[in-house]
Scaffold this motif. Structure first.
Motif, short mmCIF file in Angstrom:
data_model
loop_
_atom_site.label_atom_id
_atom_site.label_comp_id
_atom_site.label_asym_id
_atom_site.label_seq_id
_atom_site.Cartn_x
_atom_site.Cartn_y
_atom_site.Cartn_z
N SER A 1 -61.33 40.85 44.16
CA SER A 1 -60.60 40.67 45.14
C SER A 1 -59.14 40.91 45.22
O SER A 1 -58.68 41.84 44.44
N MET A 2 -58.38 40.12 46.01
CA MET A 2 -56.76 40.45 45.85
C MET A 2 -56.21 39.19 45.37
O MET A 2 -55.05 38.87 45.52
N TYR A 3 -56.93 38.18 44.72
CA TYR A 3 -56.21 36.93 44.48
C TYR A 3 -56.20 36.41 43.08
O TYR A 3 -57.23 36.81 42.46
N LEU A 4 -55.09 35.56 42.65
CA LEU A 4 -55.54 34.81 41.49
C LEU A 4 -55.24 33.21 41.81
O LEU A 4 -54.83 33.16 42.98
N PHE A 5 -55.85 32.56 41.25
CA PHE A 5 -55.99 31.10 41.52
C PHE A 5 -55.71 30.34 40.29
O PHE A 5 -56.58 29.57 39.59
N PRO A 6 -54.49 30.38 39.85
CA PRO A 6 -54.18 29.40 38.51
C PRO A 6 -54.22 28.03 38.81
O PRO A 6 -53.80 27.50 39.92
N GLN A 7 -54.62 27.48 37.71
CA GLN A 7 -54.48 26.06 37.62
C GLN A 7 -53.09 25.40 37.24
O GLN A 7 -52.75 26.20 36.08
N VAL A 8 -52.48 24.50 37.85
CA VAL A 8 -51.21 24.00 37.24
C VAL A 8 -51.31 22.46 36.80
O VAL A 8 -51.68 21.74 37.64
N LEU A 9 -50.65 22.31 35.74
CA LEU A 9 -50.91 20.72 35.27
C LEU A 9 -49.50 20.24 35.73
O LEU A 9 -48.42 20.80 35.52
N LEU A 10 -49.78 19.41 36.84
CA LEU A 10 -48.41 18.81 37.32
C LEU A 10 -47.86 17.46 36.75
O LEU A 10 -49.01 16.68 36.47
N PRO A 11 -46.73 17.24 36.27
CA PRO A 11 -46.37 16.01 35.98
C PRO A 11 -46.53 14.78 36.89
O PRO A 11 -46.32 15.16 38.07
N GLU A 12 -46.93 13.60 36.31
CA GLU A 12 -47.06 12.45 37.10
C GLU A 12 -46.02 12.14 38.09
O GLU A 12 -46.26 11.81 39.32
N LYS A 13 -45.02 12.48 37.71
CA LYS A 13 -43.71 12.52 38.71
C LYS A 13 -43.87 13.05 39.90
O LYS A 13 -43.50 12.78 41.26
N VAL A 14 -44.40 14.40 39.84
CA VAL A 14 -44.77 15.10 41.05
C VAL A 14 -45.59 14.48 41.96
O VAL A 14 -45.75 14.56 42.98
N ILE A 15 -46.82 14.00 41.27
CA ILE A 15 -47.88 13.51 42.01
C ILE A 15 -47.23 12.25 42.71
O ILE A 15 -47.74 11.80 43.93
N HIS A 16 -46.46 11.16 41.96
CA HIS A 16 -45.95 10.18 42.87
C HIS A 16 -45.01 10.70 43.91
O HIS A 16 -45.09 10.17 45.10
N LYS A 17 -44.22 11.55 43.68
CA LYS A 17 -43.00 11.99 44.76
C LYS A 17 -44.06 12.60 45.91
O LYS A 17 -43.75 12.21 47.19
N ALA A 18 -44.89 13.42 45.61
CA ALA A 18 -45.91 14.09 46.72
C ALA A 18 -46.77 12.96 47.51
O ALA A 18 -46.52 13.01 48.80
N THR A 19 -47.27 11.94 46.80
CA THR A 19 -47.93 11.03 47.45
C THR A 19 -47.10 10.28 48.43
O THR A 19 -47.41 9.90 49.56
N LYS A 20 -45.89 10.09 47.83
CA LYS A 20 -44.91 9.15 48.98
C LYS A 20 -44.66 10.31 50.16
O LYS A 20 -44.24 9.57 51.13
N LEU A 21 -44.27 11.37 50.07
CA LEU A 21 -44.20 12.35 51.01
C LEU A 21 -45.45 12.64 52.05
O LEU A 21 -45.52 13.53 52.78
N ASN A 22 -46.55 11.91 51.51
CA ASN A 22 -47.87 12.07 52.22
C ASN A 22 -48.33 13.69 52.17
O ASN A 22 -48.73 14.68 52.97
N MET A 23 -48.04 14.37 50.80
CA MET A 23 -47.91 15.82 50.74
C MET A 23 -49.18 15.62 49.58
O MET A 23 -49.15 15.10 48.78
N ALA A 24 -49.96 17.06 49.36
CA ALA A 24 -50.93 17.01 48.21
C ALA A 24 -49.74 17.48 47.36
O ALA A 24 -48.76 18.34 47.29
N PRO A 25 -50.05 17.26 46.12
CA PRO A 25 -49.03 17.46 45.07
C PRO A 25 -48.96 19.12 44.70
O PRO A 25 -47.57 19.66 44.59
N ASP A 26 -50.05 19.64 45.04
CA ASP A 26 -49.98 21.36 44.87
C ASP A 26 -49.08 22.06 46.07
O ASP A 26 -48.47 22.89 45.92
N ALA A 27 -49.28 21.20 47.29
CA ALA A 27 -48.37 21.64 48.30
C ALA A 27 -47.03 21.23 48.10
O ALA A 27 -46.13 22.13 48.30
#
Lengths: 490, 490
Positions: A405-431
């Protein structure tokens, strides 16, 4: 009539088709829309920390300056301007076009008539014949032009089949997770029930067939009428390429469970480990099956396209699907639906013909064709490895190699702070992560949540299509961004 | 699992999507399939009372040897083969192409990039800008590129809107009878309720607005949530062209009844009585409306296409629709659905650009362009009149003149014997007549029953697209067939 506000719209989010409202399609979602805005800003001179947007969100090779195959464009342009094929122009035209391109265009014009005419709704018969020859050469088994439908890209073919299979909201279709969101979007649109199965990241996104029986049994116990299984091979977004043994098991599973097999094989020539993991079509795997009853009964539809491979002519919208063991009455229904849409566009059809019957050894254009294809292929392979290495260098990122194919699909370990911030913004942390990447580097990827992933892990999908001479700059920018992002959010 | 026959198909007429099974599409139905068989037979030397099949069943001008507009094909072929635009080829290429075609191709390539790339899902922004300018010039009112969606022909745009409007099976859409069967087919597919209104044959298929209120009231009383009205203007299959007064009444009706107006205006340049019945777009009729509230609130979508007019590039699949007064949130949903299909094919998009911005007075290609368009137009008008006269000469046939479009829709008085015979064969009497015509003359038309008609009257739809030099032969064959048929069945 009751009194209503004349400015209240008749058609609004509350009155529209609720199935459409449920459709999600991340490949051109929020990130892509923001990328378009930034492009406009840049064009108007607004300052960003980068000078260009790099669209790694979508497999769009020629947008990133991949050159089209010369022979294909020569033939297509001659069909487009048949004045060039007139005898009185021959001496001038032959300074611009090789003889085999002219001959091929003449041959196509004989069967097509005009690229401005509607063709047979199923596609020009002679072009379907070319496709059937291509399949026969590829697999070693016969293929009938009557069972081939030309389409406007693989997506429209997939949608035709999924809508055909959906009898009601109980109709279940097994789809991989992660998956290309065309599948989840289409099932939402037709109101069918997705029955997800997981690809296993640790083993290079392989398909563990043993889980499938449990999944289908459980879904059926819950009342879902599971009737089809979707496989994307080589994988999108995951890049894996199935082994022949694995495919045999999948076929046995589908046969035993009475499931239609939908094989999305649009990346069949994007194979980067051709020795260990060559591409095998499901048609061939089925025809190689030792049991007559399986070969003669399993309902298989395989999709292919001019959009991917080394061709990358996605803007033309061309492709085909081949139906194996489908009910003749169902084929008539597919034909009827094709005829409501009149026909696939002729420029796409012509490219399908050229893809399936390119210049051969001895033809005037062969050497150039071979050189162009190999050059794109080798470059894609180099870029896939370079990008994979880069991702694996990043802190907390792990990336499986692209077998295809034409893609890579890396996994990213995101810090807790990102998950909190994203949740507050109503976004998925990876978004949230991908948006930060876009704003810092101009690189547009798609968050893993757009494809589905196991709970609590985060990915993104990136093509490896940016031009090779830009690759170092692009890689450095990504590395720097990731470092800064992690520090900032720790 | 219960024991099942392994050869029983998972997907069959009983298990497939029942909505698809309900779809009917006569334009490429039984007659067209038989015509294809005959073509094959003729190619293999089998004898028929005629030497060729003439497809009058479908508006496919270039199939019947209508010449494409030279300038359009020149520009398109240059975009297809950008090698021709390179400086080193300039001296050769300028022997084949006029300067304005080369300039236009260069300009398009700047905004398109490559015809092999996916574009913006809504269509190339610069091409949408061209469309908005075209609309502004045509109507005298502003048009926003953001409210224009490029499509793969008008049909796909119509389907997008109809599916968006269908909230559930109670959602009602008013459609004309007779109608182009795309509408009934699409409503069947989405499970919406068609709410038919009749065009009045005796008055040249005009639309009597007074009936509409009764129809919508009755439908609503019966529980149908009527929310849109479809108009085809100029008419298909009926060829009428609405007066401005009539349009004003329709707008008032839609506004008063809170209906979305879907205006299929693909035949807007096929106007054969330009003095008495000029084409007026519904956009203009709406913007000319004296009441501010109506202008600012009526939800209107207008469809156009490269397939018809004097262009006839239907095989390329290109078109657009313009949304007026639609909810911004609905536009976002339309964009989302466009993005699932990625983008309309680029060759279709380029033709939309050329249609909307053809050569102008003073341009090198203008004289040729004008000559070609006028020649096709004049010939279409002559042929429409010739065929209308022919039909009116036939015993028991009456035919309204075509004010517009590409079709005539004559009424045929069929003898009782025909009706008995057809009923026995489980065929509509007009299908029986049309099949007999095909077998006797090779002329393929579409039975009126495929479009809807008042009970007990019979029609067929015929294009007037056969080549002019074949017209006398073709007319004589039809006349002879009809005489024989009536004698044989009296």
């Amino acid at each position: 009539m009751t009194v209503t506000d004349p400015y209240e719209k008749v058609l609004n989010l509350n009155t529209m088709n609720p199935l459409i409202k449920n459709v999600e399609y991340a490949v051109r979602g929020q990130l892509a829309i923001r990328a378009e805005e930034i492009k406009k800003d840049l064009a108007e001179g607004k300052e960003y920390p980068f000078s260009r947007v790099v669209n790694c969100n979508i497999g769009n090779p020629q947008q990133l300056n991949q050159k089209p195959i010369t022979f294909f464009r020569q033939v297509s342009s001659l069909c487009d301007n048949p004045d060039l094929l007139r005898k009185e122009n021959r001496s001038i035209v032959s300074q611009l076009y090789p003889t085999d391109a002219i001959e091929r265009a003449n041959k196509l014009m004989t069967s097509v008539g005009s690229v401005g005419s509607y063709s047979h709704s199923q596609g020009v018969p002679a072009i379907r014949h070319t496709v059937s020859q291509f399949i026969k050469e590829r697999d070693g088994y016969a293929s009938s032009p009557d069972h081939i439908f030309l389409t406007q890209g693989a997506s429209s073919g997939v949608q035709t089949l999924l809508s055909m299979i959906t009898q009601n909201s109980n109709s279940g279709i097994m789809i991989p997770i992660p998956q290309y969101p065309l599948y989840s979007a289409s099932l939402a649109l037709y109101g069918a029930t997705p029955v997800p199965y997981h690809l296993d990241e640790e083993s290079g996104w392989s398909l563990d067939v043993h889980q499938l029986t449990d999944i289908v049994t459980r879904a059926r116990q819950q009342g879902t009428d599971v009737r089809a299984l979707v496989i994307i091979n080589p994988g999108n977004p995951t890049g894996q390429c199935l082994t022949k043994e694995n495919m045999r098991d999948i076929i046995d599973f589908c046969s035993h469970q009475r499931l239609i097999l939908l094989a999305d094989e649009v990346y069949q020539t994007n194979i980067y480990e051709p020795e260990e993991r060559p591409f095998v079509s499901f048609k061939r795997a089925l025809m190689d099956h030792p049991t007559f009853e399986v070969r003669e009964s399993l309902e298989l539809v395989s999709f292919h396209s001019i959009s991917k491979g080394m061709i990358g002519e996605c803007g033309r919208r061309g492709g085909y699907f081949e139906c194996v063991n489908l009910d003749e009455k169902v084929l008539e229904q597919i034909y009827k639906m094709s005829s409501v849409s009149l026909c696939p566009n002729l420029h796409g059809q012509i490219l399908v013909d050229l893809m399936c019957n390119p210049p051969r050894l001895g033809d005037e254009s062969y050497e150039q064709y071979k050189r162009e294809v190999e050059s794109i292929y080798n470059s894609l392979r180099r870029r896939s490895r370079k990008l994979e290495r880069l991702f694996n260098q990043m802190d907390g990122v792990s990336c499986q190699p692209a077998q295809g194919s034409m893609y890579l699909f890396p996994q990213v370990l995101l810090p807790e702070k990102v998950i909190h911030k994203a949740t507050k913004l109503n976004m998925a942390p990876d978004a949230y992560y991908a948006l930060a990447m876009l704003e810092a580097t101009g690189v547009c990827v798609v968050p893993g949540s757009g494809f589905g992933q196991k709970e609590g892990v985060w990915h993104f999908r990136s093509t490896f299509l940016p031009e090779e001479h830009l690759f170092d700059e692009f890689c450095n920018a990504l590395l720097q961004f990731h470092q800064d992002f992690i520090i900032q959010h720790s």
